[in-house]
Scaffold this motif. Structure first.
Motif, PDB file in Angstrom:
ATOM      1  N   VAL B 141       0.850  -1.198   0.000  1.00 34.01           N
ATOM      2  CA  VAL B 141       0.000   0.000   0.000  1.00 34.01           C
ATOM      3  C   VAL B 141       0.885   1.248   0.000  1.00 34.01           C
ATOM      4  N   ALA B 142       0.276   2.371  -0.295  1.00 35.01           N
ATOM      5  CA  ALA B 142       1.009   3.639  -0.267  1.00 35.01           C
ATOM      6  C   ALA B 142       0.271   4.666   0.575  1.00 35.01           C
ATOM      7  N   VAL B 143       1.047   5.598   1.144  1.00 35.03           N
ATOM      8  CA  VAL B 143       0.499   6.761   1.838  1.00 35.03           C
ATOM      9  C   VAL B 143       1.074   7.989   1.139  1.00 35.03           C
ATOM     10  N   THR B 144       0.217   8.964   0.841  1.00 35.27           N
ATOM     11  CA  THR B 144       0.670  10.188   0.199  1.00 35.27           C
ATOM     12  C   THR B 144      -0.231  11.328   0.644  1.00 35.27           C
ATOM     13  N   ASP B 145       0.277  12.526   0.864  1.00 34.45           N
ATOM     14  CA  ASP B 145       1.619  13.004   0.786  1.00 34.45           C
ATOM     15  C   ASP B 145       2.015  13.484   2.178  1.00 34.45           C
ATOM     16  N   GLY B 146       2.892  12.744   2.826  1.00 36.27           N
ATOM     17  CA  GLY B 146       3.311  13.102   4.177  1.00 36.27           C
ATOM     18  C   GLY B 146       4.624  13.845   4.210  1.00 36.27           C
ATOM     19  N   GLY B 147       5.081  14.318   3.038  1.00 35.03           N
ATOM     20  CA  GLY B 147       6.427  14.884   3.018  1.00 35.03           C
ATOM     21  C   GLY B 147       6.629  16.199   2.317  1.00 35.03           C
ATOM     22  N   LYS B 233     -21.023   0.044   6.045  1.00 35.31           N
ATOM     23  CA  LYS B 233     -21.896   0.128   4.857  1.00 35.31           C
ATOM     24  C   LYS B 233     -21.377   1.119   3.816  1.00 35.31           C
ATOM     25  N   ILE B 234     -20.092   1.022   3.494  1.00 35.96           N
ATOM     26  CA  ILE B 234     -19.522   1.865   2.442  1.00 35.96           C
ATOM     27  C   ILE B 234     -19.766   1.154   1.116  1.00 35.96           C
ATOM     28  N   PRO B 235     -20.504   1.789   0.207  1.00 36.60           N
ATOM     29  CA  PRO B 235     -21.001   1.050  -0.958  1.00 36.60           C
ATOM     30  C   PRO B 235     -19.945   0.778  -2.038  1.00 36.60           C
ATOM     31  N   HIS B 236     -18.844   1.519  -2.090  1.00 38.33           N
ATOM     32  CA  HIS B 236     -17.911   1.392  -3.216  1.00 38.33           C
ATOM     33  C   HIS B 236     -17.256   0.004  -3.252  1.00 38.33           C
ATOM     34  N   PRO B 237     -17.155  -0.593  -4.455  1.00 35.94           N
ATOM     35  CA  PRO B 237     -16.585  -1.946  -4.537  1.00 35.94           C
ATOM     36  C   PRO B 237     -15.124  -2.033  -4.074  1.00 35.94           C
ATOM     37  N   ALA B 238     -14.409  -0.925  -4.073  1.00 37.14           N
ATOM     38  CA  ALA B 238     -13.002  -0.942  -3.648  1.00 37.14           C
ATOM     39  C   ALA B 238     -12.850  -0.684  -2.147  1.00 37.14           C
ATOM     40  N   ALA B 239     -13.958  -0.396  -1.456  1.00 33.68           N
ATOM     41  CA  ALA B 239     -13.869  -0.071  -0.026  1.00 33.68           C
ATOM     42  C   ALA B 239     -13.205  -1.212   0.744  1.00 33.68           C
ATOM     43  N   GLY B 240     -12.300  -0.853   1.630  1.00 30.56           N
ATOM     44  CA  GLY B 240     -11.590  -1.859   2.417  1.00 30.56           C
ATOM     45  C   GLY B 240     -10.406  -2.474   1.687  1.00 30.56           C
ATOM     46  N   ARG B 241     -10.207  -2.082   0.420  1.00 34.86           N
ATOM     47  CA  ARG B 241      -9.119  -2.684  -0.346  1.00 34.86           C
ATOM     48  C   ARG B 241      -8.238  -1.602  -0.980  1.00 34.86           C
ATOM     49  N   ALA B 242      -8.010  -0.531  -0.253  1.00 33.02           N
ATOM     50  CA  ALA B 242      -7.235   0.583  -0.806  1.00 33.02           C
ATOM     51  C   ALA B 242      -5.787   0.176  -1.061  1.00 33.02           C
ATOM     52  N   ASP B 243      -5.276   0.554  -2.225  1.00 31.06           N
ATOM     53  CA  ASP B 243      -3.844   0.453  -2.499  1.00 31.06           C
ATOM     54  C   ASP B 243      -3.142   1.742  -2.082  1.00 31.06           C
ATOM     55  N   VAL B 244      -3.783   2.851  -2.378  1.00 32.22           N
ATOM     56  CA  VAL B 244      -3.188   4.164  -2.095  1.00 32.22           C
ATOM     57  C   VAL B 244      -4.086   4.907  -1.112  1.00 32.22           C
ATOM     58  N   MET B 245      -3.489   5.435  -0.050  1.00 33.02           N
ATOM     59  CA  MET B 245      -4.238   6.263   0.875  1.00 33.02           C
ATOM     60  C   MET B 245      -3.825   7.710   0.666  1.00 33.02           C
ATOM     61  N   LEU B 246      -4.762   8.491   0.129  1.00 32.57           N
ATOM     62  CA  LEU B 246      -4.536   9.908  -0.146  1.00 32.57           C
ATOM     63  C   LEU B 246      -4.938  10.690   1.100  1.00 32.57           C
ATOM     64  N   CYS B 247      -3.981  11.326   1.754  1.00 37.76           N
ATOM     65  CA  CYS B 247      -4.241  12.028   3.016  1.00 37.76           C
ATOM     66  C   CYS B 247      -4.521  13.496   2.758  1.00 37.76           C
ATOM     67  N   PRO B 248      -5.364  14.118   3.593  1.00 36.32           N
ATOM     68  CA  PRO B 248      -5.783  15.493   3.313  1.00 36.32           C
ATOM     69  C   PRO B 248      -4.766  16.563   3.704  1.00 36.32           C
ATOM     70  N   SER B 249      -3.744  16.212   4.485  1.00 38.64           N
ATOM     71  CA  SER B 249      -2.756  17.218   4.899  1.00 38.64           C
ATOM     72  C   SER B 249      -1.428  16.541   5.157  1.00 38.64           C
ATOM     73  N   ILE B 250      -0.375  17.330   5.203  1.00 41.05           N
ATOM     74  CA  ILE B 250       0.958  16.756   5.456  1.00 41.05           C
ATOM     75  C   ILE B 250       1.017  16.134   6.841  1.00 41.05           C
ATOM     76  N   GLU B 251       0.298  16.731   7.811  1.00 39.82           N
ATOM     77  CA  GLU B 251       0.341  16.192   9.171  1.00 39.82           C
ATOM     78  C   GLU B 251      -0.324  14.823   9.231  1.00 39.82           C
ATOM     79  N   ALA B 252      -1.466  14.690   8.549  1.00 40.77           N
ATOM     80  CA  ALA B 252      -2.164  13.408   8.538  1.00 40.77           C
ATOM     81  C   ALA B 252      -1.316  12.360   7.810  1.00 40.77           C
TER      82      ALA B 252
END
Lengths: 306, 306
Positions: B141-147, B233-252
């Motif tokens: 998995v990936a986390v972006t953007d913490g840097g 009850k998250i309806p999206h078929p990809a829910a729970g199977r994220a490859d990339v986690m797009l974070c809303p701020s550098i701190e997060a």
């Protein structure tokens, strides 16, 4: 009193303290009843259940529990149940407020009512208590605030910090070490949270924030690992040994809090602090152990009595 | 090409691809040399080292390495070394840029120069690649953007998302699943990031963001756990199977990225994406395995050749 060192000790200490009294508005809730029954069976708490009496008695019987073990107040209306439960806490007849099936908004409306609620002057904030295991250590830490305050101001952060410090005092930590988390260790004009973290640390150093040590800005590694803090040359004596991680936004706090469950597999407990009594918001997605830990946390934060 | 399933496969695939060429300005840096020597020994990369020739030769000899194995360019001035290394990448004579002892700011000045740098039109962002182990799964998995990007706008988030998707295409993921992380799953007017997450998901559903699936707003549990996504009850078929986690701020992003190291003990790799070539910023605090993984990530993102 020694600081607790694990979630197991959290539960043990709450049990040793004796039963506390929990008021539960909208008690016909699977999550709330799970928490109440487990806490009751462990000797942690008695409960006053607000809701539809017939439905509640049926639900308890279906779980093989004698409804006579609980003080049931017939109040099928959720808003009135919330006000009734809050009133009980105000009157000192209950120590903890536990959300049932009503929405968090409905509950908080009763809690925050200026005339009849449980306001105590400051902000109400979420304190998540869990364990950090790493670098040869196994200890209790907190993450705040990943649940209530969205984009706290500097003044808000100070309230959030003090709420968590108050919780940690109840857990036996004399001077909790607070890390003001950011994305790095220096004050950068491009990152306003770094300046606020530095200001909180400075205020604590000046003695304006009491009962704790505060360091920051600091990233997660410098907060939790003495080795990382040394490599990064963070001068504060508490660096790498944070008890409380103060996060700059709800998004940062929420992800970090959930990482303890989903990445590290640790038990967690949540309490809303800052009101006159601890408020618990159980969630369906929580493990049974987490519900029990939250009840224990609520009972220790309520303290008093026995 | 199958998606890689572990950091071990990341290194194996980079080695199988054949040697890439790394340009290293200010190469007299312990972190940079650690990374270069390990990658060279594994058959991952050759290096062009910019720095003080005598000092570099001495340093390499002290490590028991024949300085003749590397292309050393005598350039003791850091700013000129940065420009020289960037020029080499622009000319196609190097595939990856690796920061040496100069500051990140100095390096990025050369990278971002409008006339002579490596701009490619979009933002440059940090992509952290690691493993998620939990719920019976073991995946990358990936986390972006913490840097890099402190408080990205909606347009910025879109660039950050596309950079990470581009990286994942190079790792064999045909349509990476992106979770637009927030503190909860509903759009709340009090939390502007939730509306932006919903808009990114909608843009992907409309086909305006291509090459990936996007869902959100979603909290960490709904991003990573199919079970949690079902409970919530998250309806999206990809829910729970994220490859990339797009974070809303550098701190997060920073706290979540570091949680994989400090809470979960997983190996991690970092690359700056969005420039004409991958840029690597090694850190002293990184484990040797993490440095190697970052070199492998850089080599796979560079791709081409062989």
């Amino acid at each position: 009193m020694q600081p607790i060192r694990s979630m197991r000790e959290l539960v043990e200490r709450a049990v040793a303290q004796g039963r506390r009294r929990v008021a539960v508005p909208g008690a016909q809730s699977e999550s709330a009843l799970d928490a109440v029954l487990e806490a009751n069976a462990r000797g942690l708490a008695d409960a006053v259940l607000f809701g539809d009496r017939a439905a509640l008695e049926k639900e308890l019987a279906a779980r093989g529990v004698d409804p006579g073990r609980f003080d049931i107040r017939h109040e099928p209306d959720d808003a009135r149940a919330a006000r009734g439960a809050v009133e009980l806490v105000r009157a000192g007849e209950a120590d903890i407020l536990l959300k049932g099936r009503l929405s968090t908004g409905e509950l908080m409306k009763a809690v925050l009512d200026r005339a009849t609620g449980l306001r105590a002057g400051g902000l109400i904030s979420d304190v998540m208590v869990t364990e950090f295991v790493g670098g040869g250590e196994h200890r209790v830490v907190a993450v705040t605030d990943g649940g209530v305050n969205v984009a706290p101001s500097l003044a808000d952060k100070r309230c959030i910090l003090l709420n968590a410090v108050g919780v940690f005092h109840r857990l036996g930590f004399e001077r909790p070490r607070v890390a003001a988390l950011c994305a790095l260790e220096t004050v950068s004009p491009a990152m306003p949270h770094t300046a606020e973290a530095a200001e909180l640390a400075a205020a604590a150093a000046r003695g304006e924030i009491e009962g704790c040590e505060v360091f920051g800005p600091v990233a997660l590694d410098g907060a939790l690992s003495v080795e990382a803090a040394r490599t990064k040359k963070i001068p504060h004596p508490a660096a790498g040994r944070a008890d409380v991680m103060l996060c700059p936004s709800i998004e940062a706090g929420n992800s970090l809090a959930k990482a303890f469950t989903w990445l590290a597999g640790r038990p967690v407990a949540h309490v809303l602090a800052g009101a006159r009594a601890p408020v618990l918001i159980p969630s369906r997605a929580e493990a049974a152990m987490d519900k029990l830990c939250s009840m224990a946390l609520g009972a220790l934060v309520a303290g008093g009595g026995a």
